[in-house]
Scaffold this active site. Structure first.
Site, PDB file in Angstrom:
ATOM      1  CE1 TYR A 182      -3.564   2.683   0.538  1.00 20.99           C
ATOM      2  CE2 TYR A 182      -2.144   3.479   2.300  1.00 20.99           C
ATOM      3  CZ  TYR A 182      -3.222   3.664   1.450  1.00 20.99           C
ATOM      4  OH  TYR A 182      -3.937   4.821   1.504  1.00 20.99           O
TER       5      TYR A 182
ATOM      6  CG  HIS B 249      -3.275  13.914  -0.315  1.00 16.76           C
ATOM      7  ND1 HIS B 249      -3.057  13.109  -1.397  1.00 16.76           N
ATOM      8  CD2 HIS B 249      -4.015  13.185   0.556  1.00 16.76           C
ATOM      9  CE1 HIS B 249      -3.622  11.930  -1.207  1.00 16.76           C
ATOM     10  NE2 HIS B 249      -4.222  11.949  -0.020  1.00 16.76           N
TER      11      HIS B 249
ATOM     12  CG  ASN C 172      -0.999   8.336   6.340  1.00 12.41           C
ATOM     13  OD1 ASN C 172      -1.118   7.206   6.782  1.00 12.41           O
ATOM     14  ND2 ASN C 172      -1.954   8.924   5.666  1.00 12.41           N
TER      15      ASN C 172
ATOM     16  CE1 TYR D  33     -23.421  26.923  45.868  1.00  8.47           C
ATOM     17  CE2 TYR D  33     -24.091  26.071  43.723  1.00  8.47           C
ATOM     18  CZ  TYR D  33     -24.224  26.086  45.103  1.00  8.47           C
ATOM     19  OH  TYR D  33     -25.136  25.268  45.700  1.00  8.47           O
TER      20      TYR D  33
ATOM     21  NE  ARG E 194     -20.295  28.453  49.271  1.00  5.90           N
ATOM     22  CZ  ARG E 194     -21.519  27.902  49.252  1.00  5.90           C
ATOM     23  NH1 ARG E 194     -21.661  26.629  49.588  1.00  5.90           N
ATOM     24  NH2 ARG E 194     -22.565  28.596  48.891  1.00  5.90           N
TER      25      ARG E 194
ATOM     26  CG  PHE F  89      -4.046   6.979   9.610  1.00  6.23           C
ATOM     27  CD1 PHE F  89      -5.419   7.044   9.784  1.00  6.23           C
ATOM     28  CD2 PHE F  89      -3.537   5.956   8.831  1.00  6.23           C
ATOM     29  CE1 PHE F  89      -6.271   6.127   9.189  1.00  6.23           C
ATOM     30  CE2 PHE F  89      -4.383   5.036   8.229  1.00  6.23           C
ATOM     31  CZ  PHE F  89      -5.752   5.118   8.412  1.00  6.23           C
TER      32      PHE F  89
ATOM     33  CD  GLU G  61      -9.397   8.201   3.860  1.00  6.64           C
ATOM     34  OE1 GLU G  61      -9.856   9.355   3.953  1.00  6.64           O
ATOM     35  OE2 GLU G  61      -8.314   7.944   3.313  1.00  6.64           O
TER      36      GLU G  61
END
Length: 501
Positions: free
Chosen positions: A51, A81, A193, A277, A280, A324, A410
């Site tokens: 791959y 990309h 990646n 609050y 405190r 990844f 994906e």
């Protein structure tokens, strides 16, 4: 610093990000990388599909690539990309990305030549910063688009900043005395990646948030004293009965910060039993924030020294997996967004108690010198409310939803980069809210003079006055708030022992 893939720290990331340190590969890392590279070259020369080495990527993983096209495949992976959009990431964020990526490659699981990782170090050391759009990552297969924009500069493409000017990638390299790289088998996919964009922002903003959390205790102590509250709720016996580490730490800080206050001594016999609050319960809220920061630090420290690309070279094999995937980081970034939203929220409630004439223990309305003629800090509280409202929207988790990508290959992604970008904005908003509380509390303490607060609080009040002068009628508050924000970010609200100057 020498990168070996094993012991990079958040503090080192921050140092390199702002240019306080340089980076290089350790000799041990080079040896590991050379061994894994030999495996890649052996398998790339064979017939078995591997791959990203001799196959396409994503849904195209079943497509075989001819041996003559393996280098072109890596160039194409980087180019295709580079699809980011939006405002560019800050210089420090991109530098942090490059350092963390180089460290991941130094682990020796990526199968690339040492020269590729060293070139990332060269960019850092010579001040070449790729232009990286902030949007376009879904957090799996890591931060593909942001990392691709860095990788593009390595091959002489994309854009990069050098000595204050933006150049085409090849020109930026030339001016820095560097040559473009020719990527070999697997090197393109190994560069893009991983989780380094979300992690870089996470590390930088975690460090900023830790500074905010420390400042919040000090600013809260200022407010409590200005409102003539009681530190009884910070008794160590109370917190030992519910021993969350952050809660005990915050309560201890508040006790120490208020010790020796003349203001406290002036009303120690008053009949008030309990404060609101927001005063405190500050240790319980601030402490929960501290615990969230501690857990994020633990997760980020693991990720800094993890192999997060795909596939990985393990022994004599190349194994495809999913390291990844950004889910561990996405969860933490979303948790941090919620935690900082609470820190800003409780601060805004204390601001309202300081300025609201129905709540501020007989201080002037809105802390104005001449109420009516002057509005004092009325609008400062409005700004804080606006920021808290924005934080509430931004704190909605990104990691709770996924949009399928890459042709359904994906099919479940982390959205961690979205979590990181939202969290970054929340940190900035929270810093501004705390600055407004510090401005308000210091003004209230001025109005109680000649009584003085404790030594640490008086020291910080003097620091505030160096950037925000004492009141003399209404004025534009924008510059005061901005100056105190910078003081907080720079560590000016760290408590110190000893008398004020």
């Amino acid at each position: 610093m020498e990168l070996n893939g094993e012991d990079l720290t958040i503090e080192e990331v921050c140092a390199v990000a702002v240019g306080r340190a340089e980076a290089a590969l350790a000799a041990s890392a080079i040896e590991k990388m050379e061994r894994s590279r030999a495996v890649v070259e052996h398998l790339a020369a064979g017939d078995a599909p591997v791959y990203g080495v001799n196959t396409g990527v994503g849904l195209l993983a079943d497509m075989r690539i001819a041996a003559s096209d393996l280098d072109q495949l890596q160039r194409n992976v980087v180019r295709s990309h580079c699809a980011g959009v939006g405002d560019p990431l800050a210089r420090a964020e991109v530098r942090a990305m490059m350092l963390i990526r180089a460290n991941v490659l130094a682990k020796g699981y990526s199968g690339i030549r040492p020269a590729v990782a060293q070139r990332l170090c060269d960019l850092l050391n010579r001040g070449v910063t790729p232009q990286v759009p902030s949007q376009g990552s879904v957090g799996a297969s890591g931060d593909l688009a942001p990392l691709a924009h860095i990788a593009a500069v390595l091959i002489g493409e994309g854009e990069a900043e050098y000595q204050g000017a933006l150049y085409p990638g090849a020109e930026a390299l030339r001016r820095a005395g560097l040559e473009p790289l020719t990527l070999r088998a697997k090197e393109g996919i190994s560069l893009i990646n991983g989780t380094q964009a979300m992690l870089a922002i996470g590390c930088l903003e975690l460090a900023a948030a830790e500074t905010l959390a420390e400042a919040a205790d000090l600013i809260c102590a200022m407010t409590l004293d200005a409102l003539r509250g009681t530190p009884r709720a910070f008794d160590p016996r109370l917190h030992a009965a519910r021993p969350h580490p952050g809660q005990m730490k915050s309560a201890g800080r508040l006790r120490q910060l208020l010790e020796g206050s003349e203001i406290r001594e002036s009303h120690i016999t008053c009949r008030r039993v309990q404060d609101a609050y927001s005063l405190r319960c500050a240790p319980q809220v601030h402490g929960a924030v501290l615990d969230s920061l501690a857990e994020a630090r633990r997760i980020f420290a693991i990720e800094l020294n993890s192999a997060t690309d795909n596939p990985l070279v393990i022994g004599d094999e190349i194994i495809s997996g999913g390291n990844f995937h950004g889910e561990p980081l996405a969860f933490q970034l979303d948790y941090l967004a919620v935690a900082l939203t609470a820190l800003a929220g409780i601060s805004e409630r204390r601001i309202d108690r300081l300025v609201n004439p129905a709540l501020n223990e007989e201080l002037p309305p809105f802390l104005a010198g001449h109420p009516g003629l002057e509005s004092g800090l009325m609008m400062a509280q409005v700004t804080a409310a606006a920021l808290v409202a924005e934080n509430r929207v931004l704190s909605h988790p990104a990691s709770s939803g996924s949009i399928t990508t890459s042709g359904n290959k994906e099919d479940f992604v982390s959205m961690g980069m979205t979590s990181a970008l939202k969290y970054r904005n929340i940190v900035r908003n929270t810093r501004a809210v705390l600055a407004i509380e510090a401005l308000s509390a210091s003004r209230a303490l001025d109005l109680l003079q000649p009584l003085r607060s404790s030594a640490p609080i008086e020291r910080v009040r003097e620091r505030i006055r160096t950037v925000s002068p004492a009141w003399n009628g209404d004025r534009a508050l924008h510059h005061d708030i901005s100056a105190i924000e910078k003081l907080i970010a720079g560590g000016g609200f760290r408590a110190e022992t000893g008398p004020p100057s």
